[in-house]
Design a protein around this motif. Structure first.
Motif, mmCIF file in Angstrom:
data_model
loop_
_atom_site.group_PDB
_atom_site.id
_atom_site.type_symbol
_atom_site.label_atom_id
_atom_site.label_comp_id
_atom_site.label_asym_id
_atom_site.label_seq_id
_atom_site.Cartn_x
_atom_site.Cartn_y
_atom_site.Cartn_z
ATOM 1 N N ASP A 189 0.855 -1.181 0.000
ATOM 2 C CA ASP A 189 0.000 0.000 0.000
ATOM 3 C C ASP A 189 0.894 1.236 0.000
ATOM 4 O O ASP A 189 1.459 1.610 1.027
ATOM 5 C CB ASP A 189 -0.906 -0.008 1.232
ATOM 6 N N THR A 190 1.019 1.888 -1.150
ATOM 7 C CA THR A 190 1.941 3.015 -1.279
ATOM 8 C C THR A 190 1.413 4.294 -0.631
ATOM 9 O O THR A 190 2.123 5.301 -0.593
ATOM 10 C CB THR A 190 2.262 3.289 -2.754
ATOM 11 N N GLY A 191 0.198 4.263 -0.128
ATOM 12 C CA GLY A 191 -0.307 5.411 0.606
ATOM 13 C C GLY A 191 0.119 5.413 2.058
ATOM 14 O O GLY A 191 -0.152 6.368 2.795
ATOM 15 N N ASP A 192 0.803 4.348 2.480
ATOM 16 C CA ASP A 192 1.150 4.177 3.890
ATOM 17 C C ASP A 192 2.657 4.239 4.115
ATOM 18 O O ASP A 192 3.233 3.403 4.813
ATOM 19 C CB ASP A 192 0.595 2.838 4.400
ATOM 20 N N LYS A 208 6.356 10.387 -11.326
ATOM 21 C CA LYS A 208 6.455 8.944 -11.170
ATOM 22 C C LYS A 208 5.948 8.507 -9.792
ATOM 23 O O LYS A 208 5.261 7.488 -9.666
ATOM 24 C CB LYS A 208 7.903 8.484 -11.370
ATOM 25 N N ALA A 209 6.316 9.262 -8.754
ATOM 26 C CA ALA A 209 5.859 8.912 -7.408
ATOM 27 C C ALA A 209 4.340 8.959 -7.329
ATOM 28 O O ALA A 209 3.693 8.043 -6.791
ATOM 29 C CB ALA A 209 6.476 9.854 -6.384
ATOM 30 N N ALA A 210 3.755 10.012 -7.873
ATOM 31 C CA ALA A 210 2.297 10.137 -7.825
ATOM 32 C C ALA A 210 1.610 9.055 -8.652
ATOM 33 O O ALA A 210 0.559 8.528 -8.258
ATOM 34 C CB ALA A 210 1.883 11.520 -8.311
ATOM 35 N N MET A 211 2.175 8.705 -9.805
ATOM 36 C CA MET A 211 1.597 7.635 -10.621
ATOM 37 C C MET A 211 1.574 6.314 -9.866
ATOM 38 O O MET A 211 0.704 5.469 -10.093
ATOM 39 C CB MET A 211 2.384 7.482 -11.923
ATOM 40 N N ALA A 212 2.520 6.133 -8.959
ATOM 41 C CA ALA A 212 2.579 4.907 -8.155
ATOM 42 C C ALA A 212 1.747 5.015 -6.879
ATOM 43 O O ALA A 212 1.728 4.073 -6.080
ATOM 44 C CB ALA A 212 4.026 4.593 -7.800
ATOM 45 N N GLY A 213 1.083 6.154 -6.667
ATOM 46 C CA GLY A 213 0.246 6.325 -5.491
ATOM 47 C C GLY A 213 0.980 6.783 -4.250
ATOM 48 O O GLY A 213 0.433 6.737 -3.149
ATOM 49 N N VAL A 214 2.231 7.236 -4.423
ATOM 50 C CA VAL A 214 3.039 7.699 -3.291
ATOM 51 C C VAL A 214 2.662 9.146 -2.977
ATOM 52 O O VAL A 214 2.626 9.991 -3.871
ATOM 53 C CB VAL A 214 4.541 7.600 -3.621
ATOM 54 N N GLY A 215 2.410 9.447 -1.695
ATOM 55 C CA GLY A 215 1.968 10.780 -1.309
ATOM 56 C C GLY A 215 3.042 11.668 -0.730
ATOM 57 O O GLY A 215 2.788 12.854 -0.479
#
Length: 251
Positions: A189-192, A208-215
């Protein structure tokens, strides 16, 4: 192909290890899509992460197989994808000739800049001292860089700064692709959590980070103006100059 090779500088008889930089061509169901310059390690992760960043995959499960083949001039990664994924790529063909230091390789016009827009992301709540703890753990997570000094690192960290996973490459963008591919392969879970990079903060790293769901993206060196603007637009928390006891938040 090994990620490091041995080389002898002209002014000494002692051999040193040097990071390998080689062309890596990605084909999808037999059709050429991109050529990047990368370090030949963790290439399965790279293929998946690069595809996620480019918007190729609606889900990691659409990547069915990656077959690496060493060619005289580099490495070919033959990706086999689902029919639905192949159809989307036919509708949005992007030829991308990559370099390790570029930010918008292969974009043919300004109109293409926002062609693949990430969804808005949410940053995790960091524990006090998290960035410093992650930074202190990064050198040990970069064994190749410790041997040659020429590789960027991208690390996945918990909100308390515990470093869980890292990938390396001579190109900072490739290192992040390898990391996000590894995270997707593991179902993380890349939001965590957050990503720590050994490099400067560029627009493409933010994208790239946002495309992977990284906040949340933290970088050891300076940010660019477009990286800051992009992070603010997407709701991504951007930290830079994370080093030597300091860290500055820009978005």
């Amino acid at each position: 192909m090994d990620a490091l090779l041995r080389s002898r500088p002209l002014n000494t008889a002692t051999e040193e290890e040097v990071a390998v930089e080689t062309p890596v061509a990605l084909t999808v169901n037999g059709v050429s899509q991109a050529v990047m310059l990368a370090t030949p390690a963790d290439l399965d992760d790279f293929a998946l992460g690069f595809g996620i960043a480019e918007g190729w995959f609606a889900s990691p499960r659409e990547l069915l197989d990656v077959e690496p083949t060493t060619q005289p001039d580099g490495i070919e990664l033959a990706l086999t994808v689902t029919a639905g994924c192949e159809q989307r790529l036919r509708q949005r063909r992007r030829t991308l000739a990559g370099r390790t230091g570029c930010g918008l390789c292969g974009v043919e016009s300004l109109a293409q800049l926002g062609a693949v827009r990430p969804a808005a992301v949410t940053a995790p709540e960091l524990v006090d001292g998290a960035l410093a703890r992650a930074l202190a753990a990064l050198p040990a997570a970069q064994p190749l860089n410790a041997r040659c000094g020429g590789l960027h690192g991208a690390a996945w960290c918990q909100p308390d700064g515990t470093l869980l996973l890292a990938r390396e490459d001579i190109g900072r963008h490739n290192a992040l692709d390898k990391l996000t591919g590894a995270l997707a392969r593991r179902g993380v879970d890349t939001g965590d959590g957050f990503v720590l990079m050994s490099s400067r903060a560029s627009h493409e790293l933010v994208h790239k980070a946002a495309m992977a769901g990284v906040g949340l993206l933290a970088c050891m060196s300076a940010p660019s103006s477009l990286a800051i603007a992009t992070a603010r637009d997407l709701g991504l928390q951007l930290w830079a100059f994370v080093r030597e006891g300091r860290a500055t938040r820009y978005a």
